[in-house]
Design a protein around this motif. Structure first.
Motif, short mmCIF file in Angstrom:
data_model
loop_
_atom_site.label_atom_id
_atom_site.label_comp_id
_atom_site.label_asym_id
_atom_site.label_seq_id
_atom_site.Cartn_x
_atom_site.Cartn_y
_atom_site.Cartn_z
N MET A 150 37.75 44.11 43.47
CA MET A 150 37.84 43.72 42.06
C MET A 150 37.44 42.29 42.44
SD MET A 150 41.72 45.41 40.99
CE MET A 150 41.37 47.82 41.43
N PRO A 151 37.14 41.54 40.60
CA PRO A 151 36.58 40.48 40.78
C PRO A 151 38.50 39.75 40.76
CG PRO A 151 36.60 41.50 38.97
CD PRO A 151 37.14 42.25 39.95
N GLN A 152 38.33 38.62 41.44
CA GLN A 152 39.42 37.45 42.26
C GLN A 152 40.60 37.38 40.73
OE1 GLN A 152 40.91 37.47 45.24
NE2 GLN A 152 39.50 38.75 45.71
N ASN A 153 39.81 37.37 39.47
CA ASN A 153 40.74 37.23 38.81
C ASN A 153 41.42 38.08 37.93
OD1 ASN A 153 38.26 37.43 37.47
ND2 ASN A 153 38.41 36.34 35.46
N ALA A 154 40.86 38.75 38.06
CA ALA A 154 41.02 40.44 37.11
C ALA A 154 42.76 40.83 37.63
CB ALA A 154 40.83 42.03 37.48
N LEU A 155 43.98 41.00 36.79
CA LEU A 155 44.90 41.24 36.70
C LEU A 155 45.26 42.63 37.36
CD1 LEU A 155 45.76 39.29 33.30
CD2 LEU A 155 45.74 38.94 36.03
N LEU A 188 49.64 40.65 38.06
CA LEU A 188 48.92 39.35 38.28
C LEU A 188 47.48 38.91 39.15
CD1 LEU A 188 51.93 38.49 41.10
CD2 LEU A 188 51.49 37.34 39.39
N PRO A 189 47.16 37.62 39.02
CA PRO A 189 45.84 37.98 39.54
C PRO A 189 45.88 38.51 40.80
CG PRO A 189 46.08 36.43 38.79
CD PRO A 189 47.66 36.61 38.81
N VAL A 190 43.78 39.55 41.48
CA VAL A 190 44.03 40.28 42.37
C VAL A 190 44.32 38.62 43.64
CG1 VAL A 190 42.11 41.36 44.27
CG2 VAL A 190 42.28 41.91 41.37
#
Length: 275
Positions: free
Chosen positions: A154-159, A222-224
């Motif tokens: 997953m993208p690091q900024n994904a919730l 929360l962000p990943v």
């Protein structure tokens, strides 16, 4: 086109492959109409367009122009297949659209399309993981391993959020790093977004703008980058649902419906801009 070939292209699987054409036909459908969608599916030949989507003006609809809409080329209008609202095309569509000159949204091979909208700041994607813990140990271990692999991609900024269910439904608080905390919901009940927000403690009556509620909701989404370690630890320690079966010949209790209603309520309460 074959149904399975269509699934490979669109990443969607419907419980029915034919849409009811009338309300009477819809009432005769025994199995509810449902759709399984694979987000971020890699699709060959995905059509990219750099303009705003045409959206249905129907009340509480918001559907996007698609190949299944009925188009009246004479009046330059289209009818939404979901709410049956008749919409007029924007002027730049109406000036050029014909039966032989169609925009990408109306082409049958473009039932899946991606809009590139540079003028709008895109929100990070939201992944709410809902895990059945009434599985046998082997299947539960495989499911946990699959979720951990998905989390790593997953993208690091994904919730991301996490819900487990067996006989009861549990919403896990990912902001708590020292002591794991989860909120329990009864399995025999459906919940609205307001009920979920109140039970999780972020629906405040004296907060009309929702700012305090949004801050409190960050405990669950929360962000990943901020919760990957916590979520992996929860998955490592997660065990099979311990609720008694009620007999050796009975299946485990599963509150799948309640878990889905809680998940939907959580997303609606915390991410209203995506609705």
């Amino acid at each position: 086109m074959d149904v399975r070939s269509q699934e490979q292209i669109t990443g969607t699987r419907m419980s029915w492959n034919i849409w009811p054409s009338t309300r009477l036909d819809a009432t005769r459908v025994i199995v509810p109409l449902g759709c399984l969608y694979t987000p971020l599916k890699e699709t060959e030949g995905l059509q990219l367009v750099e303009y705003e989507p045409v959206i249905c003006k129907g009340r509480d609809c918001g559907a996007v122009l698609n190949p299944f809409c009925y188009v009246d080329f004479h009046s330059k209008s289209w009818t939404c297949p979901f709410c049956h609202t008749r919409n007029r095309f924007p002027q730049h569509y109406a000036d050029h659209i014909t039966e032989t000159n169609l925009p990408a949204e109306l082409l049958q091979m473009c039932s899946t399309i991606e809009y590139i909208i540079p003028s709008v700041a895109c929100q990070p994607p939201v992944f709410l993981l809902v895990l059945d813990t009434a599985l046998i140990e082997e299947e539960l271990d495989q499911a946990k391993d699959s979720l951990q692999q998905s989390l790593a991609m997953m993208p690091q900024n994904a919730l991301v959020g996490f819900i487990t269910f067996g006989a009861m439904c549990y919403v896990h608080e990912l902001a708590s790093t020292t002591l794991p905390k989860a909120y329990a919901f009864r399995g025999g009940k459906e919940y609205t977004a307001q009920q979920v927000a109140y039970q999780l403690g972020f629906a405040l009556k004296n907060d009309p703008r929702g700012t305090m509620g949004a801050q409190a909701a960050r405990r669950f989404l929360l962000p990943v980058a901020d919760c990957e370690f916590t979520l992996n630890s929860l998955l490592d320690d997660l065990s099979r649902d311990a609720w008694p079966l009620g007999g050796h010949d009975r299946r485990p209790y599963r509150c799948t419906g309640a878990a889905l209603s809680v998940a939907l309520g959580l997303v609606e309460a915390t991410c209203p801009q995506g609705s």
